[in-house]
Each structure stands twice: as structure tokens, then as C-alpha cells.
Design a protein around this motif. Structure first.
Motif, PDB file in Angstrom:
ATOM      1  N   ASP A 102     -62.195 -64.820  83.299  1.00 42.95           N
ATOM      2  CA  ASP A 102     -62.873 -63.611  82.852  1.00 42.95           C
ATOM      3  C   ASP A 102     -62.355 -62.356  83.544  1.00 42.95           C
ATOM      4  N   ALA A 103     -61.941 -62.483  84.816  1.00 39.72           N
ATOM      5  CA  ALA A 103     -61.545 -61.281  85.554  1.00 39.72           C
ATOM      6  C   ALA A 103     -60.642 -61.639  86.722  1.00 39.72           C
ATOM      7  N   VAL A 104     -59.739 -60.706  87.030  1.00 41.05           N
ATOM      8  CA  VAL A 104     -58.918 -60.774  88.236  1.00 41.05           C
ATOM      9  C   VAL A 104     -59.187 -59.489  89.019  1.00 41.05           C
ATOM     10  N   ARG A 105     -59.599 -59.641  90.287  1.00 38.76           N
ATOM     11  CA  ARG A 105     -59.948 -58.486  91.109  1.00 38.76           C
ATOM     12  C   ARG A 105     -59.201 -58.523  92.437  1.00 38.76           C
ATOM     13  N   ARG A 106     -59.048 -57.363  93.051  1.00 34.08           N
ATOM     14  CA  ARG A 106     -58.503 -57.299  94.401  1.00 34.08           C
ATOM     15  C   ARG A 106     -59.581 -57.706  95.389  1.00 34.08           C
ATOM     16  N   ASP A 107     -59.184 -58.485  96.377  1.00 32.25           N
ATOM     17  CA  ASP A 107     -60.118 -58.955  97.396  1.00 32.25           C
ATOM     18  C   ASP A 107     -59.375 -59.021  98.720  1.00 32.25           C
ATOM     19  N   GLY A 108     -59.142 -57.848  99.322  1.00 29.02           N
ATOM     20  CA  GLY A 108     -58.388 -57.776 100.558  1.00 29.02           C
ATOM     21  C   GLY A 108     -56.951 -58.198 100.352  1.00 29.02           C
ATOM     22  N   ASP A 109     -56.498 -59.186 101.118  1.00 26.22           N
ATOM     23  CA  ASP A 109     -55.123 -59.659 100.992  1.00 26.22           C
ATOM     24  C   ASP A 109     -54.962 -60.705  99.906  1.00 26.22           C
ATOM     25  N   ARG A 110     -56.001 -60.915  99.120  1.00 24.33           N
ATOM     26  CA  ARG A 110     -55.967 -61.900  98.037  1.00 24.33           C
ATOM     27  C   ARG A 110     -56.363 -61.256  96.721  1.00 24.33           C
ATOM     28  N   LEU A 111     -56.097 -61.988  95.650  1.00 23.23           N
ATOM     29  CA  LEU A 111     -56.616 -61.641  94.330  1.00 23.23           C
ATOM     30  C   LEU A 111     -57.681 -62.662  93.980  1.00 23.23           C
ATOM     31  N   LEU A 112     -58.830 -62.181  93.553  1.00 26.44           N
ATOM     32  CA  LEU A 112     -59.942 -63.041  93.198  1.00 26.44           C
ATOM     33  C   LEU A 112     -59.901 -63.314  91.704  1.00 26.44           C
ATOM     34  N   VAL A 113     -59.754 -64.573  91.330  1.00 24.03           N
ATOM     35  CA  VAL A 113     -59.686 -64.974  89.926  1.00 24.03           C
ATOM     36  C   VAL A 113     -61.027 -65.610  89.549  1.00 24.03           C
ATOM     37  N   ALA A 294     -58.540 -56.143  83.484  1.00 26.93           N
ATOM     38  CA  ALA A 294     -59.140 -54.805  83.449  1.00 26.93           C
ATOM     39  C   ALA A 294     -59.629 -54.329  84.816  1.00 26.93           C
ATOM     40  N   PRO A 295     -60.221 -55.181  85.660  1.00 24.24           N
ATOM     41  CA  PRO A 295     -60.690 -54.687  86.961  1.00 24.24           C
ATOM     42  C   PRO A 295     -59.583 -54.128  87.852  1.00 24.24           C
ATOM     43  N   LEU A 296     -58.343 -54.473  87.569  1.00 26.91           N
ATOM     44  CA  LEU A 296     -57.223 -53.973  88.374  1.00 26.91           C
ATOM     45  C   LEU A 296     -56.808 -52.563  87.963  1.00 26.91           C
ATOM     46  N   ASN A 297     -57.291 -52.111  86.799  1.00 28.47           N
ATOM     47  CA  ASN A 297     -57.035 -50.748  86.321  1.00 28.47           C
ATOM     48  C   ASN A 297     -55.535 -50.430  86.268  1.00 28.47           C
ATOM     49  N   LEU A 298     -54.800 -51.252  85.534  1.00 32.29           N
ATOM     50  CA  LEU A 298     -53.344 -51.116  85.469  1.00 32.29           C
ATOM     51  C   LEU A 298     -52.823 -50.716  84.103  1.00 32.29           C
ATOM     52  N   ARG A 299     -53.682 -50.680  83.091  1.00 29.35           N
ATOM     53  CA  ARG A 299     -53.205 -50.464  81.727  1.00 29.35           C
ATOM     54  C   ARG A 299     -52.631 -49.071  81.557  1.00 29.35           C
ATOM     55  N   GLY A 300     -51.526 -48.994  80.781  1.00 25.99           N
ATOM     56  CA  GLY A 300     -50.891 -47.727  80.492  1.00 25.99           C
ATOM     57  C   GLY A 300     -50.791 -47.504  79.002  1.00 25.99           C
TER      58      GLY A 300
END
Length: 353
Positions: A102-113, A294-300
Motif C-alpha cells: 500500500d505504501a513505501v515511506r522513509r523511516d530514518g536509514d530505512r524504507l518502510l514498506v 506517493a508518500p515519498l513525494n517523487l512524482r513529476g
């Protein structure tokens, strides 16, 4: 419960399997999360008559040639599903089916899936979700008025489902031409094929082998600062696979310009002409399935994420694989995804080292 892993690959179709093959060669700890309940990616949902553009030996993932399908020069979709299932098993790839991310988020030195059945903390993520789950239908006047069925390429299975009906097929690419040909060759379906511009058929002797070479040459030219060759788009839009060729040569595959609006019982053109229809099939393409990012806010622009090769420019722990030429030349094809998958795995290995 949250699990820790070096790499999470999101998507277990052809791109995800190619990524898994090369990640294993890098010696990384990874898992592949796939929403589908069974192996085969989007190929298990294709229409019955679909065949590849290329012979089996030009339709293979890294490390394992696709076997020839007896009696077929160009394998059908079922053969591809069997090949992908065997590939997954042969290399013992850690694919977990039936898990939707459902989502991939930043979580410090990791990515939270975050998935519907758990959470993974990864040092890197490879997104390989493709486009099949995000069909595109253009906004056309009258769509809400039309009383018949409206389908997309993803919904089409066989011509027999439309026996005795009037069908408008919209789209001037390979899917539109192949589905229109499938219907007209059935003999008991009245077909109106509609395209935004006159159909551009590739020469009859061009198949996926030549298209891969052309796409690769274009990418090399761009990477070395030479002028754009135009790639596959410069040759045409439609590969003349045998059914398309038969229908075209018999005069059964002629296209009308795009209608101006749908009506309750069909379509109307700007000149006032009309065509009745019981169904409209939109063969109008797809968009990248990237909602989980979407949580990474990368879309262009155009919904794409800016990349260098497969690596996201604004998030170096993320790689995108298999979405089209912007993530590697011909990377949305079986034979084309191998090279960018290898480069992505090497890049991830270097990052984690």
C-alpha cells in the motif's frame, strides 16, 4: 510485526523476477511481494488469442531461455505464464504472492514498506509493479450516456463474447489493432475501429527482435550525446502479427477517425455520421502503477519519477524497473528488462556495501 530485509521488490511479474535473479547474484537478502495470487504477472490476464511479437529465444529473462512452444513461432500468453512460473521456481526466488503493498515511506536509514499483511523495513526498494493494474480511459464526451458495455483492454478475453454485436474498438496501437483483428476475423461481429490518427503498420518482416535492437540503439545514442534516432516510434505503431496482417490484407481492418462523442446507442462524428454500438472497447493504454510510492513525494511530469537509469534521483534507495523506456530501453519487455535489472541490482549492491 515488522520484518527487516536488505531489499524489498514490489511486484512479482517479469521485471520483479529479473530483479530477484540479479539481487541473488549480488548475495543480498531480499523478498518479492506480489499482489497476484499466482505466478505470471499480467500475462495471466491477457486475451485468449494474444501471442508475443518475438520468438521464444528472443523473449527470455536473464539466465533461462524460454523453451520453444510446440507448433508456434511466437508463443502465446499461456506459454509465457508457464515460463514465468517455472523461472520463479527454478531460481527459488522468495516471491510472496497475495500481498498488496500500500505504501513505501522513509523511516530514518530505512524504507518502510507497508502491505496489507505486514510491514518490512528495507535498506532499498525496487518497484516493479508495471502498468497493467492502471488502465487509462480518456475523458470523452458522452461516456456517461452510452447505454452499452464499456471495457478496457484488460477486460477483453475473446471474440465469442461479442457474437452478433456491434463493437467500437478505440486505439491505434498494438492492442487496438490486435483486438479489432480478433473481432473482425470471427465473422459474426460488426466492428468499427477508431484511431486518433491513421494507423501506422510496421513492415511485415519486423518483429520484437528488431524492435529491441532499435530501442537499444536509441538509448545508446542518447547516452553518448548523439542525436535522437526516434527509436521504435519512428518505424510505426503496430506490429503486423499474423492475425493483424490477415485482417488488414483482406480489407477488414480499416480505421475511422476518432468520434466526437458517444451517444446512448453508439458514437457520433463531427460531420454528423454515426455508428451504432453494443460495446466500446478502450484500447487506450496504461499509466505507471505508482500509488504505493506517493508518500515519498517523487512524482513529476506525466506521473513519472525522475530517474538516472533505474535509480530515483530524489531517493537513491529506490529503483524503478520495467515501466518503459524511462526506466531502461525496452524495459517493459521480457528480453529488455534483463539489462536494467542487472544494473539496478549492481547499484543496490554498491549502495548497501
Amino acid at each position: 510485526m515488522t520484518q527487516r530485509v536488505d531489499v524489498v521488490v514490489v511486484g512479482g511479474g517479469q521485471a520483479g523476477l529479473a530483479a530477484g535473479y540479479h539481487l541473488r547474484r549480488q548475495g543480498l537478502d531480499f523478498t518479492v511481494l506480489d499482489a497476484a495470487l499466482a505466478p505470471g504477472g499480467a500475462w495471466q490476464h491477457m486475451w485468449d488469442s494474444l501471442h508475443l511479437f518475438s520468438p521464444a529465444d528472443h523473449s527470455s529473462l536473464p539466465g533461462r531461455f524460454m523453451p520453444v512452444q510446440p507448433g508456434e513461432t511466437y508463443p502465446d500468453a499461456g506459454h509465457v505464464v508457464d515460463y514465468l512460473a517455472d523461472y520463479e521456481k527454478r531460481y527459488d526466488l522468495p516471491v510472496q504472492h497475495g500481498i498488496r503493498v500500500d505504501a513505501v515511506r522513509r523511516d530514518g536509514d530505512r524504507l518502510l514498506v507497508e502491505a496489507d499483511s505486514g510491514t518490512w523495513r528495507a535498506r532499498a526498494v525496487v518497484s516493479a509493479t508495471g502498468t497493467w493494474s492502471r488502465p487509462f480511459v480518456p475523458a470523452v464526451s458522452g461516456c456517461g450516456v452510452f447505454a452499452g458495455r464499456q471495457l478496457h483492454t484488460v477486460d477483453y478475453r475473446r471474440a465469442a463474447d461479442f457474437a452478433g454485436q456491434r463493437v467500437i474498438v478505440v486505439g491505434g496501437g498494438n492492442s487496438g489493432a490486435q483486438i479489432a483483428a480478433d473481432l473482425v476475423l470471427a465473422g459474426d461481429v460488426q466492428v468499427t475501429w477508431v484511431t486518433r490518427r491513421p494507423p501506422r503498420f510496421l513492415a511485415d518482416d519486423i518483429d520484437g527482435r528488431a524492435l529491441f535492437d532499435v530501442a537499444t540503439a536509441r538509448r545508446r545514442a542518447l547516452d553518448t550525446g548523439r542525436s535522437d534516432t526516434g527509436g521504435v516510434a519512428s518505424l510505426g505503431d503496430i506490429v503486423a502479427v499474423p492475425p493483424v496482417r490477415v485482417a488488414r490484407d483482406a480489407g477488414l481492418l480499416t480505421a475511422k477517425s476518432m468520434f466526437s462523442q458517444l451517444t446512448s446507442d453508439g458514437a457520433r462524428w463531427a460531420d454528423g455520421s454515426r455508428a451504432g454500438a453494443d460495446a466500446v472497447i478502450w484500447c487506450t493504454g496504461f499509466r505507471p502503477a505508482l500509488a504505493h510510492l506517493a508518500p515519498l513525494n517523487l512524482r513529476g511530469l506525466r506521473g513519472h519519477i525522475a530517474t538516472h537509469g533505474t535509480r530515483a534521483l530524489s531517493e537513491p534507495r529506490l529503483h524503478l524497473l520495467g515501466y518503459g523506456d524511462w526506466t531502461g530501453p525496452a524495459s517493459a519487455t521480457l528480453i529488455g528488462v534483463g539489462r536494467p535489472a542487472r544494473e539496478a541490482a549492481r547499484d543496490v549492491g554498491g549502495l548497501l556495501a
